[in-house]
Enzyme design. Structure first.
Site, PDB file in Angstrom:
ATOM      1  N   TRP A  10      -4.273   5.289   2.219  1.00 48.98           N
ATOM      2  CA  TRP A  10      -5.449   5.945   1.628  1.00 48.98           C
ATOM      3  C   TRP A  10      -5.411   7.469   1.797  1.00 48.98           C
ATOM      4  O   TRP A  10      -6.248   8.164   1.236  1.00 48.98           O
ATOM      5  CB  TRP A  10      -6.738   5.393   2.254  1.00 48.98           C
ATOM      6  CG  TRP A  10      -7.087   3.997   1.812  1.00 48.98           C
ATOM      7  CD1 TRP A  10      -6.396   3.213   0.914  1.00 48.98           C
ATOM      8  CD2 TRP A  10      -8.217   3.220   2.229  1.00 48.98           C
ATOM      9  NE1 TRP A  10      -7.027   1.999   0.763  1.00 48.98           N
ATOM     10  CE2 TRP A  10      -8.155   1.987   1.562  1.00 48.98           C
ATOM     11  CE3 TRP A  10      -9.268   3.450   3.119  1.00 48.98           C
ATOM     12  CZ2 TRP A  10      -9.104   0.985   1.744  1.00 48.98           C
ATOM     13  CZ3 TRP A  10     -10.219   2.459   3.309  1.00 48.98           C
ATOM     14  CH2 TRP A  10     -10.137   1.234   2.617  1.00 48.98           C
ATOM     15  N   HIS A  97       5.596  10.405   7.359  1.00 54.89           N
ATOM     16  CA  HIS A  97       5.313  10.583   5.932  1.00 54.89           C
ATOM     17  C   HIS A  97       5.714  12.004   5.535  1.00 54.89           C
ATOM     18  O   HIS A  97       5.545  12.943   6.323  1.00 54.89           O
ATOM     19  CB  HIS A  97       3.820  10.348   5.666  1.00 54.89           C
ATOM     20  CG  HIS A  97       3.515  10.222   4.211  1.00 54.89           C
ATOM     21  ND1 HIS A  97       3.450  11.324   3.381  1.00 54.89           N
ATOM     22  CD2 HIS A  97       3.325   9.139   3.420  1.00 54.89           C
ATOM     23  CE1 HIS A  97       3.213  10.912   2.140  1.00 54.89           C
ATOM     24  NE2 HIS A  97       3.131   9.592   2.144  1.00 54.89           N
ATOM     25  N   GLU A 169      10.440   6.899   0.334  1.00 51.38           N
ATOM     26  CA  GLU A 169       9.521   7.596  -0.571  1.00 51.38           C
ATOM     27  C   GLU A 169      10.174   8.895  -1.022  1.00 51.38           C
ATOM     28  O   GLU A 169      10.073   9.914  -0.310  1.00 51.38           O
ATOM     29  CB  GLU A 169       8.201   7.910   0.140  1.00 51.38           C
ATOM     30  CG  GLU A 169       7.470   6.691   0.651  1.00 51.38           C
ATOM     31  CD  GLU A 169       5.975   6.937   0.785  1.00 51.38           C
ATOM     32  OE1 GLU A 169       5.216   6.152   0.215  1.00 51.38           O
ATOM     33  OE2 GLU A 169       5.568   7.925   1.438  1.00 51.38           O
ATOM     34  N   GLY A 175       2.777  11.078  -5.842  1.00 55.12           N
ATOM     35  CA  GLY A 175       1.610  11.687  -6.467  1.00 55.12           C
ATOM     36  C   GLY A 175       1.924  12.418  -7.762  1.00 55.12           C
ATOM     37  O   GLY A 175       1.100  13.159  -8.278  1.00 55.12           O
ATOM     38  N   SER A 215       4.329   6.805  -6.617  1.00 55.96           N
ATOM     39  CA  SER A 215       3.751   6.452  -7.916  1.00 55.96           C
ATOM     40  C   SER A 215       3.890   4.956  -8.253  1.00 55.96           C
ATOM     41  O   SER A 215       4.063   4.597  -9.414  1.00 55.96           O
ATOM     42  CB  SER A 215       4.346   7.323  -9.029  1.00 55.96           C
ATOM     43  OG  SER A 215       4.057   8.692  -8.781  1.00 55.96           O
ATOM     44  N   GLY A 236      -0.012   5.039  -2.590  1.00 56.72           N
ATOM     45  CA  GLY A 236      -1.038   6.060  -2.375  1.00 56.72           C
ATOM     46  C   GLY A 236      -2.172   5.906  -3.378  1.00 56.72           C
ATOM     47  O   GLY A 236      -3.026   5.024  -3.255  1.00 56.72           O
ATOM     48  N   GLY A 237      -2.153   6.735  -4.403  1.00 68.03           N
ATOM     49  CA  GLY A 237      -3.235   6.810  -5.387  1.00 68.03           C
ATOM     50  C   GLY A 237      -3.736   5.467  -5.893  1.00 68.03           C
ATOM     51  O   GLY A 237      -4.950   5.221  -5.933  1.00 68.03           O
TER      52      GLY A 237
HETATM   53  P1  13P Z   1       1.405   7.852  -4.594  1.00 68.02           P
HETATM   54  O1  13P Z   1       1.438   6.360  -4.721  1.00 68.02           O
HETATM   55  O2  13P Z   1       0.066   8.453  -4.834  1.00 68.02           O
HETATM   56  O3  13P Z   1       2.519   8.501  -5.375  1.00 68.02           O
HETATM   57  O4  13P Z   1       1.716   8.173  -3.040  1.00 68.02           O
HETATM   58  C1  13P Z   1       2.801   7.557  -2.448  1.00 68.02           C
HETATM   59  C2  13P Z   1       2.714   7.768  -0.999  1.00 68.02           C
HETATM   60  O5  13P Z   1       2.848   8.874  -0.503  1.00 68.02           O
HETATM   61  C3  13P Z   1       2.403   6.600  -0.160  1.00 68.02           C
HETATM   62  O6  13P Z   1       2.575   6.887   1.191  1.00 68.02           O
END
Ligand code: 13P
Length: 253
Positions: A10, A97, A169, A175, A215, A236-237
Site C-alpha cells: 500500500w 524496496h 521489481e 508506478g 505495474s 502497488g497501485g
Molecule cells: P506499482 O504496482 O504501482 O507499479 O508498484 C510496484 C511496487 O513498487 C510494489 O512494491
C-alpha cells in the site's frame, strides 16, 4: 511446491477509515485460496494492528510491514524494531524496496543487517531487488541483481534462505504503467533462481518464491503469473482498488 503469493504494497497511502474499508472489501470476497497460495498485505505501520485483527482466523492471509530498522532497540528516534513488529502480529517485512534504496539511501549492507534482525524475531523477509533503467539500457541488469542478492542475502544459512521471499521489481516498471514483458520477467526470475541454485543448491532454489513487481494489474496478472519462475506479484497501485486486487489474487497459478 513453492508458494504462489499475491502481495499488496500500500506504500504511503490511505487513512485509517479508507484502509479499513479496503481490507474489509477484499477479505469479504470469495478468495478461495487453495493450499500453497498466500495473500500478504504490506500496510503502513499505524494500520498494522487493524490489519492483524482483521486477518485473525483467515487462512493464508498475512500482514507485512514495509520496512524495519537494522538496529535492535534503543535511541533511534523514528525507527521501528523487528521485535515490535513481531509483537503486533506481523509475519513478513518488505526489505530493500527501490523507494527505500533511492530516497532513504538503504545500502545492500544495511539490508543484510535488517534481514538478520528479522530472523532474530521469526519474521520472513520479502526481499526486493531490481535494476534502474540506465542499467538495463547498458545490458548490465543481471550483474546488478546478482550483486544485490550476494551482498544482502548470501550470508544466510540454507534454512534461513528457504524462509525468504524475493520480489524482482525493475525500477523502470514501478508506478509507470510500463510492465516488463512476460519474457523479460521470466528471464530475470530464472536468472535469480540460477543464482540461488549456485549458492544453495537445487532444492532450495526451487523452494523460494520469486514475485514480480512493477505495474501488475488485473489485466496482466494472469499472463505474468503463468511464467514458470514467476510465483506471484508484489503490487502497488492496483492493490489500492479492491476489485483489481481480488482479480490479481484470483490470477495466482
Ligand atoms: P506499482 O504496482 O504501482 O507499479 O508498484 C510496484 C511496487 O513498487 C510494489 O512494491
Amino acid at each position: 511446491m513453492r508458494k504462489q503469493i499475491a502481495a499488496a504494497n500500500w506504500k504511503m497511502n490511505l487513512n485509517l477509515e479508507e484502509a479499513t474499508g479496503l481490507l474489509k472489501n477484499i477479505l469479504q470476497a470469495p478468495l478461495q485460496l487453495l493450499p500453497g497460495r498466500e495473500v500478504i498485505f504490506a500496510v503502513p505501520f499505524p494500520f498494522i494492528p487493524m490489519a492483524a485483527e482483521k486477518s485473525v482466523g483467515k487462512n493464508n492471509i498475512f500482514i507485512a510491514a514495509q520496512n524495519c530498522s537494522n538496529k535492535k532497540s534503543g535511541a533511534y528516534t523514528g525507527e521501528t524494531a523487528a521485535f515490535m513488529l513481531q509483537s503486533v502480529g506481523v509475519q513478513y517485512i518488505i526489505i530493500g524496496h527501490s523507494e527505500r534504496r533511492e530516497y532513504f539511501h538503504e545500502t545492500n549492507a544495511m539490508l543484510a543487517e535488517i534481514i538478520d534482525q528479522c530472523f532474530l524475531h521469526q519474521l520472513q523477509p520479502l526481499f526486493c531487488c531490481g535494476e534502474p533503467l540506465s542499467v538495463r539500457e547498458e545490458g548490465k541488469e543481471m550483474d546488478y541483481v546478482a550483486r544485490q542478492l550476494a551482498e544482502s542475502l548470501f550470508h544466510l544459512t540454507p534454512e534461513q534462505m528457504q524462509q525468504v521471499v524475493i520480489a524482482y521489481e525493475p525500477i523502470w516498471a514501478i508506478g509507470t504503467g510500463k510492465t516488463a514483458t512476460t519474457a523479460q520477467a521470466q528471464e530475470m526470475h530464472a536468472f535469480i533462481r540460477q543464482q540461488l541454485e549456485k549458492k544453495y543448491g537445487h532444492h532450495i532454489a526451487q523452494s523460494v518464491s520469486i514475485l514480480y513487481g512493477g505495474s501488475v494489474k488485473a489485466a496482466n496478472a494472469k499472463e505474468l503469473f503463468s511464467q514458470p519462475d514467476v510465483d506471484g506479484g508484489l503490487v502497488g497501485g492496483a492493490s489500492l482498488q479492491a476489485a483489481e486486487f481480488i482479480t490479481i489474487i484470483q490470477s495466482l497459478d
